[in-house]
Every structure is written in C-alpha cells, then in structure tokens.
Design a protein around this motif. Structure first.
Motif, mmCIF file in Angstrom:
data_model
loop_
_atom_site.group_PDB
_atom_site.id
_atom_site.type_symbol
_atom_site.label_atom_id
_atom_site.label_comp_id
_atom_site.label_asym_id
_atom_site.label_seq_id
_atom_site.Cartn_x
_atom_site.Cartn_y
_atom_site.Cartn_z
ATOM 1 N N PHE A 53 1.575 5.347 4.643
ATOM 2 C CA PHE A 53 0.369 4.555 4.411
ATOM 3 C C PHE A 53 0.376 3.223 5.144
ATOM 4 O O PHE A 53 -0.477 2.378 4.910
ATOM 5 N N GLY B 52 0.905 3.037 -13.423
ATOM 6 C CA GLY B 52 -0.169 2.475 -14.243
ATOM 7 C C GLY B 52 0.262 1.124 -14.769
ATOM 8 O O GLY B 52 1.027 0.414 -14.124
ATOM 9 N N THR C 146 -2.677 -4.829 -10.816
ATOM 10 C CA THR C 146 -3.386 -3.963 -11.760
ATOM 11 C C THR C 146 -2.501 -2.824 -12.243
ATOM 12 O O THR C 146 -2.726 -2.274 -13.319
ATOM 13 N N ARG D 258 0.838 -1.176 0.000
ATOM 14 C CA ARG D 258 0.000 0.000 0.000
ATOM 15 C C ARG D 258 0.873 1.226 0.000
ATOM 16 O O ARG D 258 1.968 1.191 0.544
ATOM 17 N N PRO D 259 0.467 2.332 -0.623
ATOM 18 C CA PRO D 259 -0.767 2.475 -1.381
ATOM 19 C C PRO D 259 -0.581 2.061 -2.848
ATOM 20 O O PRO D 259 0.438 1.498 -3.221
ATOM 21 N N HIS D 260 -1.590 2.381 -3.637
ATOM 22 C CA HIS D 260 -1.637 2.090 -5.068
ATOM 23 C C HIS D 260 -0.621 2.946 -5.846
ATOM 24 O O HIS D 260 -0.241 4.025 -5.401
ATOM 25 N N GLN E 85 1.714 10.279 -7.272
ATOM 26 C CA GLN E 85 1.241 11.607 -6.880
ATOM 27 C C GLN E 85 2.110 12.163 -5.745
ATOM 28 O O GLN E 85 2.508 13.324 -5.762
ATOM 29 N N HIS F 186 -0.791 4.909 -8.319
ATOM 30 C CA HIS F 186 -1.118 6.305 -8.623
ATOM 31 C C HIS F 186 -0.922 7.209 -7.420
ATOM 32 O O HIS F 186 -0.554 8.374 -7.561
ATOM 33 N N ASP F 187 -1.175 6.667 -6.244
ATOM 34 C CA ASP F 187 -0.937 7.458 -5.036
ATOM 35 C C ASP F 187 0.565 7.662 -4.834
ATOM 36 O O ASP F 187 1.007 8.741 -4.449
#
Lengths: 420, 128
Positions: free
Chosen positions: A410, A366, A380, A346-348, A354, A350-351
């Motif tokens: 996170f 991605g 994913t 964690r996290p994903h 960012q 995209h996080d």
C-alpha cells in the motif's frame, strides 16, 4: 531474547484448534488472545465429562448427581481462591465475566455508597467495560468522573496523583494491563495511595489474570474482576473477588433463587456470601471448566507464561518497529504484557487485518473497546497482535513479515484514477 | 468466498491513492457526516445542489479503510451532474455494483458508509 524463557512448542498439542490450516494451506497463527484465548483439551474434557457423567443443578438436589456437581462447582471456587491468593472462598463470586463483575460493584456498592459530588477516579486507557458502568453510576448519583492522565508512552502519570486522588475520591477503577497499549499498571502503588484517602480500588484483571501472577492480598485491592474465556477457560464464566467486609455490607444485585435465606409473602432475607451474589442457576459447567483452566495454567506456572510472552513481545516490538510508516502504541516491551498494537500510515487497520487473515494470521482491528484512548491518541483504529503461552517465535516472525508486506503493497506508487 | 484480491482490485486502489474530490467544498449547500461505529471509519460529504435540482459539485473527507475511502471517491465521481431524484434512486445495491469487488456483509458496511452519508446529506442543508 533468551531461548530458555520460551515454553516448549509441544504444548501446542494440548490445543486441538491450533492444528488447523485456513484459507487452503496456511497454518493458523492465532494472535487474537486478548479478545479471547483458546482452550486446551483438558478444559474441554472436564466440561464434557461434567455434562456426560456428573451434571445436575447445584446446592439443592438431595441426590447423587447434585452432590457431585455441587462438589465440583465449589472445588472450582476453591481453585480460584488459591489462584488469586484470596483469604476466603466466600470472597469469590462467580459471574458471567469481567463486565458483569464491574457492573455488580458499580450497581451494588456504588449505589449504596456514592453521593452527589463524590468522585470516581478512572483513566483513558480503560476498556469500555471499566468506563461505562461508572458513567452510569455517576448519572444515577451525581458523582463526578475524573481521570488520571497518561504519559506520552501510554502509562498512568502518577506524578501529580494528589491532584486527582483526594478525600472526595470514593473509588479508583483501573485495569491491571491495558488491552490496547499492553501497559502493566502499578496496581499495588495505586491501591496504597487510594487507601490513604479512604477510597476503594477495583481492578479489571481481564488482561492480567491469564498472563501474570495475581495476589489480591499482596496487591491489597478491594475488588478484582476477571473473565474465564481469556485464560483458557470457557465463555460465560467470570469471577468477582471482593473483600469480605465490603461484600457483606453490599445489597444483593439480582434477586431470585439461591441468593435468599428466607422468603416471606412480602419480603426476603439475603443468603450469606457468596450465594448472595449468585442468584439463579449459576454457570456450573463453566465454573468447572475455569477450574480446569486454572489447573492447566498453574501446572505450567504463571511466571513462566509471563516470561514466554515477554520474549515474544520483545521480538515483535523489535521487528515491527523497523516496518516503514509504523507507529507502535504503548510503552517499551519490559513495561508491557504480551501484546502489541500499531497503526500504519497506510492502509487502515481493517485492511491490515483482512490481508493478515489471508496469510492465516488472526489479529484484532478496530478500537478494541477503548474509543476514548484512541481519541486521545488521535487515531480511529489500530491493529493488535496479542500473544499467549502457545504462540511461537516463528509466528511472531510471520506476523512481522506479513505486516511489512502489507505496508509495501500500500505504499504510494503514483497510481492514477482512470478519468472518465 | 471473496478473496482480498477481488476487494483490493487495481481500480479500487487507484481511487484510494488518487481520490476524486477529496477535500472541502466551501460552496456546499448540503452536508452530512457519519461513522461506522464498528470500526470508527468517518466520512463527511459536502454537496452543492443547484436550482435545477442537480448535484453540481461534491467533495468528501474522512478517515478509514481502503473500502470506505475508495467507495466514497467512486460514488462522488458517479453522482456529480446527476439530479437529486437520480441520487435518491441510486440504491445500496447500485453502490455495491459500482464498487465491483464482492464483499462480505461486514465489509459491505464500509462500502455503504458514504452512500448512507450522501442519502442523508440530501436532507441536510448547510446552516439549517
């Protein structure tokens, strides 16, 4: 890591875009080079000078500017020929990029040569641009797509290659370097095996040509496609190398100006190579920019660029592997090019991207146009840091520290939602 | 320009770590699943609609970024007990308001994924 493997940091001054701060006072750390690299002043200058001083359409004007432009455009072709170790300049086709090159082969060579039941040999680490054109070809012809399996650590598993590579195989399409795993594939070995069963080999060199020395004759490949924008050149220019006898036998892909020898009221005859595959006004200034990029890379030396990136990727691998909850994708550093993709529990992705961006660190998050690979890995999305000649050890360390901070932020802390 | 401090506010992280009704709903009458093709985020939402046209229960499952997962939790928490008509009237703008933090257009898609899935689920009876 040996310090001598590193290129001098002073070469960053060749790249005007790198000297900036983002989000206030954060120095830009550009680690998204596998998506697209930056350009040195020399490339920008070559393109500006072309537009400012020498520009006209090529191969047609009987005037001085057209002659200058034509000379510069053809000089760029000769630089590409030398860069790739090709035998002839007419084996170098200017395209809009790797995607266009692969599609050209799939359409022109593929439609002319494949029949129902023929096999196309791919693998799951390929970029969508080296999968979808072959799926489309299979749909048009009834050919069958097969895949070379991958090893646990993300290499091509060639152990049972005979099972996949058979006399039914007409083409093997493979990336020289995986844009997600970083794996350097054994192109030469694969080409030899493919030729033994009478198949042709296409190499996606988008991720290798900018970073590793490429010699199409030594690799003994039939087609090879690359993009200018990933190797310090402009966008909208790419190269398809093809062996002359194959290109000569292939029908033209686009019809229009330049690609004709003679047009009659109801028919035409094709121009010779390479014009046959360069219909319409080509990306003239793009080609000139690519030529300048090749000059720049050759002056430093592809072997030194690769050694520099190896040093960076080893350090990144070492540092990132110690971050709690991380999974690094692909093989160990010495088997890979200069990029590292990873997932955190964690996290994903995209996080992560960012939050890294807030620190001035540009990475990609991605599926990197490799959805089948991500499916295969059971994820994913992933985060990718990709290096180039201007990246530094300090930037790698900043990446490692920032990823560690994101994970810390996170990690589960027993938070509770406020109940209404 | 929104900062991530706003995106990852405490109450959002609370929903991420301690989500409302993450899981399956065996008694679901309606369900839908969709993904954000850009990033691969997936959300599945299962709804139980009762005879009075009310959402009597709802669960979500999926995989994705903090925004897509926390927003799913917030949305379901807000929707359980509402009538189908009220859910249909709940607009994308309402969803962004519920999330609270200001989002760039790209991240708005993450936030609106579960909202889109809920709207579609209302028209997707299970087993139909």
């Amino acid at each position: 890591m040996t310090a001598s493997a590193l290129l001098p940091e002073s070469l960053r001054q060749d790249f005007p875009i790198l000297a900036q701060h983002v989000h206030g006072d954060k120095p830009l750390v550009f680690l998204d080079n596998a998506a697209s690299s930056q350009r040195p002043e020399a490339v920008i200058k070559a393109m500006v000078e072309s537009y400012a001083c020498d520009y006209a359409n090529v191969h047609r004007g009987i005037h001085v500017l057209s002659e200058r432009s034509t000379d510069a455009y053809e000089l760029a072709r000769s630089k590409v020929r030398a860069f790739l170790g090709a035998a002839y300049e007419h084996e170098i086709i200017f395209t809009s990029g790797t995607t266009a090159g692969i599609n050209l082969v799939a359409r022109s060579w593929g439609d002319a040569n494949l029949r129902a039941g023929d096999e196309i040999l791919l693998n799951l680490m390929e970029h969508h641009s080296n999968l979808v054109p072959w799926f489309q070809l299979a749909e048009r012809t009834g050919a069958v797509v097969r895949h070379i399996p991958l090893t646990e650590d993300g290499r091509l598993d060639l152990y049972d290659l005979d099972e996949y590579l058979t006399p039914r195989t007409r083409i093997v399409a493979v990336t020289a370097v995986s844009n997600t795993l970083g794996t350097i594939n054994p192109v030469r070995e694969l080409a030899r095996a493919a030729h033994d069963v009478g198949a042709v080999v296409l190499v996606d060199a988008a991720q290798s040509a900018p970073h590793l020395r490429t010699d199409v004759q030594e690799l003994d490949v039939d087609f090879l496609a690359l993009s200018g924008h990933k190797m310090c050149g402009p966008t909208g220019i790419g190269v398809l190398y093809g062996r002359a006898e194959l290109l000569e036998a292939m029908p033209p892909m686009f019809g229009g100006g330049s690609m004709i020898n003679r047009v009659y009221a109801d028919r035409f005859t094709s121009a010779d190579l390479p014009a046959k595959f360069e219909a319409g006004t080509p990306p003239i200034v793009g080609a000139i920019g690519l030529g300048a990029a090749i000059d720049y890379l050759e002056a430093i030396g592809l072997d030194r660029i690769h050694a520099h990136e190896q040093a960076l990727v080893e350090r990144a691998w070492e540092g990132l592997s110690q971050v709690e909850g991380i999974r690094l994708l692909g093989p160990r550093p010495e088997l890979r090019a200069g990029l590292v993709s990873f997932v955190l529990d964690r996290p994903h992705a995209h996080d992560i991207a960012q939050l890294l961006d807030r620190e001035g660190i540009a990475v990609r998050a991605g599926h990197h146009c490799t959805q089948p690979l991500h499916d295969h890995l059971g994820i994913t999305a992933s985060t990718r840091a990709s290096f180039y000649l201007y990246n530094t050890v300090g930037e790698v360390d900043a990446l490692i520290a920032a990823v560690r901070d994101v994970r810390d932020r996170f990690k589960p802390t027993g938070r509770k939602r406020r109940r209404a | 320009m929104p900062s991530e401090e706003e995106i990852y506010q405490d109450h959002i992280l609370d929903h991420y770590e301690d989500p409302f009704h993450r899981g399956k709903l065996p008694t679901a009458t309606h369900a839908h699943e969709d993904k954000n093709p850009l990033c691969g985020d997936v959300v599945r939402i299962e709804l139980q609609l009762d005879r009075d046209g009310r959402v009597s229960d709802a669960y979500f499952s999926g995989d994705g970024c903090v925004i897509s997962q926390a927003s799913a939790s917030m949305l379901l928490e807000a929707l359980v007990g509402k009538t189908v008509d009220e859910v249909k009237e709940f607009s994308a703008e309402d969803m962004l308001k519920l999330y609270g933090a200001r989002l760039t257009p790209n991240r708005q898609k993450c936030c609106l994924l579960s909202w889109r899935v809920v709207q579609q689920a209302l028209y997707s009876p299970v087993g139909a």
